[in-house]
Write a protein that holds these residues in place. Structure first.
Motif, mmCIF file in Angstrom:
data_model
loop_
_atom_site.group_PDB
_atom_site.id
_atom_site.type_symbol
_atom_site.label_atom_id
_atom_site.label_comp_id
_atom_site.label_asym_id
_atom_site.label_seq_id
_atom_site.Cartn_x
_atom_site.Cartn_y
_atom_site.Cartn_z
ATOM 1 N N ALA A 415 -14.764 -18.212 32.534
ATOM 2 C CA ALA A 415 -13.354 -18.094 32.137
ATOM 3 C C ALA A 415 -12.952 -16.664 31.830
ATOM 4 O O ALA A 415 -11.761 -16.357 31.766
ATOM 5 C CB ALA A 415 -13.079 -18.977 30.921
ATOM 6 N N MET A 416 -13.930 -15.785 31.656
ATOM 7 C CA MET A 416 -13.618 -14.378 31.387
ATOM 8 C C MET A 416 -12.802 -13.757 32.514
ATOM 9 O O MET A 416 -11.960 -12.882 32.276
ATOM 10 C CB MET A 416 -14.916 -13.583 31.187
ATOM 11 N N TYR A 417 -13.028 -14.211 33.758
ATOM 12 C CA TYR A 417 -12.299 -13.633 34.888
ATOM 13 C C TYR A 417 -10.816 -14.002 34.831
ATOM 14 O O TYR A 417 -9.945 -13.183 35.138
ATOM 15 C CB TYR A 417 -12.936 -14.100 36.199
ATOM 16 N N SER A 418 -10.523 -15.215 34.405
ATOM 17 C CA SER A 418 -9.128 -15.610 34.240
ATOM 18 C C SER A 418 -8.503 -14.922 33.038
ATOM 19 O O SER A 418 -7.345 -14.497 33.076
ATOM 20 C CB SER A 418 -9.046 -17.135 34.073
ATOM 21 N N LEU A 419 -9.287 -14.767 31.959
ATOM 22 C CA LEU A 419 -8.779 -14.126 30.745
ATOM 23 C C LEU A 419 -8.351 -12.686 31.025
ATOM 24 O O LEU A 419 -7.270 -12.254 30.603
ATOM 25 C CB LEU A 419 -9.851 -14.151 29.655
ATOM 26 N N GLY A 424 -2.664 -8.889 28.029
ATOM 27 C CA GLY A 424 -1.593 -7.908 28.093
ATOM 28 C C GLY A 424 -0.390 -8.386 28.873
ATOM 29 O O GLY A 424 0.609 -7.657 28.997
ATOM 30 N N LYS A 425 -0.453 -9.618 29.426
ATOM 31 C CA LYS A 425 0.680 -10.203 30.150
ATOM 32 C C LYS A 425 1.200 -11.391 29.342
ATOM 33 O O LYS A 425 2.012 -11.229 28.448
ATOM 34 C CB LYS A 425 0.247 -10.588 31.563
ATOM 35 N N ASP A 426 0.696 -12.606 29.665
ATOM 36 C CA ASP A 426 1.128 -13.748 28.864
ATOM 37 C C ASP A 426 0.153 -14.044 27.726
ATOM 38 O O ASP A 426 0.381 -14.968 26.940
ATOM 39 C CB ASP A 426 1.296 -14.987 29.739
ATOM 40 N N LEU A 427 -0.929 -13.244 27.634
ATOM 41 C CA LEU A 427 -1.877 -13.351 26.529
ATOM 42 C C LEU A 427 -1.994 -11.995 25.839
ATOM 43 O O LEU A 427 -1.799 -10.959 26.487
ATOM 44 C CB LEU A 427 -3.260 -13.799 27.027
ATOM 45 N N PRO A 428 -2.317 -11.978 24.544
ATOM 46 C CA PRO A 428 -2.437 -10.694 23.842
ATOM 47 C C PRO A 428 -3.591 -9.852 24.390
ATOM 48 O O PRO A 428 -4.516 -10.369 25.023
ATOM 49 C CB PRO A 428 -2.718 -11.112 22.387
ATOM 50 N N GLU A 429 -3.542 -8.563 24.122
ATOM 51 C CA GLU A 429 -4.674 -7.697 24.434
ATOM 52 C C GLU A 429 -5.833 -8.040 23.504
ATOM 53 O O GLU A 429 -5.634 -8.316 22.322
ATOM 54 C CB GLU A 429 -4.289 -6.222 24.263
ATOM 55 N N ALA A 430 -7.031 -8.024 24.038
ATOM 56 C CA ALA A 430 -8.203 -8.382 23.241
ATOM 57 C C ALA A 430 -8.519 -7.302 22.221
ATOM 58 O O ALA A 430 -8.354 -6.107 22.493
ATOM 59 C CB ALA A 430 -9.408 -8.589 24.151
ATOM 60 N N GLY A 431 -8.967 -7.721 21.040
ATOM 61 C CA GLY A 431 -9.421 -6.761 20.039
ATOM 62 C C GLY A 431 -10.828 -6.274 20.322
ATOM 63 O O GLY A 431 -11.287 -5.291 19.745
#
Length: 490
Positions: A415-419, A424-431
């Protein structure tokens, strides 16, 4: 709407964040480190080093622990980025729901449910066995009817290898331990976390005490040969085959770090606390496991640990340290409560997530008004775990813990590839960013699949049966009552 389209329909991450808002964010890095270490460094650290050394790897058990840590480490990196980007209850179930679709999310969640239920029962039974062993030293013995799970061999003629002790009816100690932890968790996460932190500190000190005292009884000749020659017909398997067989047996010890992620909806500043908790607890556990393994096989020849269910306590007593042995064994029993706390917290949050999404009855998805606790999910988990751990033998299901978790690990790694495409688009940028992307997620998935392949045939069969049941539940109930489906009007 076609069946496949329903299976792939995805939930919006903002919906989960909004629904989980009633769960207060009160857990800090130290709380997650305690949860992780408390769950990972449990029964296994006092038993597995001796068992794996005697049966598979000799002193090379150290390599088994390190290889298992490498596999777990790749997956933990993926978990750290996932949890920092999507800090919601349910961990892999919710993440895969957002990234791959509801059907795949259900499969991942169903896999984790097997882990949590059986792990609670497994730890409860292990705590009971160790407690009964301790009190027997002072002449106290519980009656057989209260000392183990139901004697299915006498009742149904099942194989004795999967039965409880003769005359067993209920494991009363496991029953009490599970109920006690459920009562503690039902009164608040903050209260449970304080108990967890205290017990984990005491348990780690006990492990360090064993290492320090054990170092005074090291005999270097016990390390030779460090990796015994391969001998498929011998008492110890040896060679790389033995080391790798040890990995499959040991991996169960490391899977506890995933339980931390289920509580990410209650994390303060999850972009930082989740990666620190997940990776930090795994690192601490690796150091402790390797330290105990090196000392244990150095104190006595690894062949001495054949059929030894209590290698750490035995080694201390044989080395002339009975008081230290009793101290470590006592703390080990009390310390097992930390694993129960971690697994029951994670399991109740997962059941809450199922109810939240309508995949199971919606009343499971409700939290208490005063503290925002998923106590209905906790109640269901407690009842099921008590039935499994106190009344029915489950040794034949123990590897299902690893099987279910490894399947979830494969899902999360892929799932990392989809994440990454959606951050930065419809999901937040990862910390936190998984280093080595895009290579490392593939390595994590491949290694997890490799360990899964090394499990026993029985474990794979049980896993298949569990997933068939899960698919039936999904299509007969979850797919019809899904909140996502009703929201979209499909």
């Amino acid at each position: 709407m076609g069946l496949w389209s329903k299976f792939l329909e995805r939930e919006d991450a903002s919906t989960y964040i909004s629904k989980d808002a009633d769960m207060p964010r009160i857990l800090h890095t130290k709380d997650f480190l305690a949860l992780g270490v408390g769950t990972i460094v449990s029964t296994a650290i006092f038993t597995l080093p001796g068992v794996v050394a005697a049966n598979y790897a000799g002193p090379g058990v150290v390599f088994s622990f390190l290889l298992a840590a490498v596999v777990a480490g790749f997956v933990a990196l993926a978990y750290a980025e996932m949890a920092s980007t999507l800090p919601v209850a349910g961990s892999a179930y919710s993440w895969i729901n957002v990234l791959f679709g509801e059907g795949f999310g259900w499969i991942a969640g169903w896999a984790l449910l097997a882990e949590y239920i059986i792990a609670v029962a497994f730890v409860g039974s292990g705590l009971s066995a160790n407690f009964r062993g301790l009190i027997s030293q002072i002449g106290i013995n519980l009656p057989p009817a209260l000392s183990g799970a139901l004697d299915t061999h006498s009742l149904f003629g099942w194989a004795s290898s999967v039965s409880g002790p003769k005359g067993g009816f209920v494991d009363i100690v496991a029953f009490i331990a599970i109920i006690l932890v459920a009562w503690l968790l039902s009164h608040g996460v903050h209260e449970a976390s304080r108990v967890e932190v205290t017990l984990v500190v005491i348990k780690v000190l006990a492990v360090l005490l064993f290492i320090v005292v054990g170092l005074t009884a090291i005999h270097p000749e016990n390390y030779s040969p460090f990796v015994p020659a391969y001998n498929p017909n011998g008492t110890t398997l040896g060679g790389f085959q033995g080391i790798w067989a040890g990995v499959s047996g040991i991996f169960l010890a490391y899977i506890g770090f995933d339980s931390i992620a289920s509580n990410s909806a209650e994390a303060v500043n999850p972009q930082k606390t989740m990666p620190r908790g997940i990776l930090g607890s795994l690192l601490i556990a690796v150091v402790l496991f390797v330290g105990v393994s090196l000392v244990l096989v150095g104190m006595f020849k690894y062949t001495k640990y054949v059929d030894n269910a209590e290698p750490v306590g035995w080694a201390l007593r044989q080395a002339g340290h009975p008081i230290v042995a009793a101290t470590v064994s006592t703390i080990a029993v009390v310390g097992m409560l930390t694993a129960l706390i971690g697994m029951m917290m994670a399991g109740s949050r997962l059941l809450y997530s199922f109810g939240r999404d309508g995949m199971l009855p919606k009343w499971l998805g409700q939290v208490t008004e005063n503290k925002g606790l998923p106590n209905r999910g906790l109640l269901v988990l407690t009842v099921v775990a008590v039935l499994v751990g106190s009344f029915f033998p489950f040794s034949f299901l123990s590897e299902l813990i690893s099987a279910g978790t490894l399947i979830a690990f494969i899902f999360v790694s892929l799932a990392m590839y989809s994440l990454h495409k959606r951050e930065g688009k419809d999901l937040p940028e990862a910390g936190f960013k998984m280093p080595g992307y895009p290579v490392t997620p593939a390595i994590g998935a491949i290694l997890s699949a490799w360990v899964f392949w090394g499990l026993s045939a029985e474990a794979k069969i049980y896993a298949l049966i569990w997933f068939i049941i899960g698919i039936v539940v999904y299509f007969l109930y979850g797919a019809k009552h899904s909140v996502l489906r009703s929201k979209s009007g499909k």
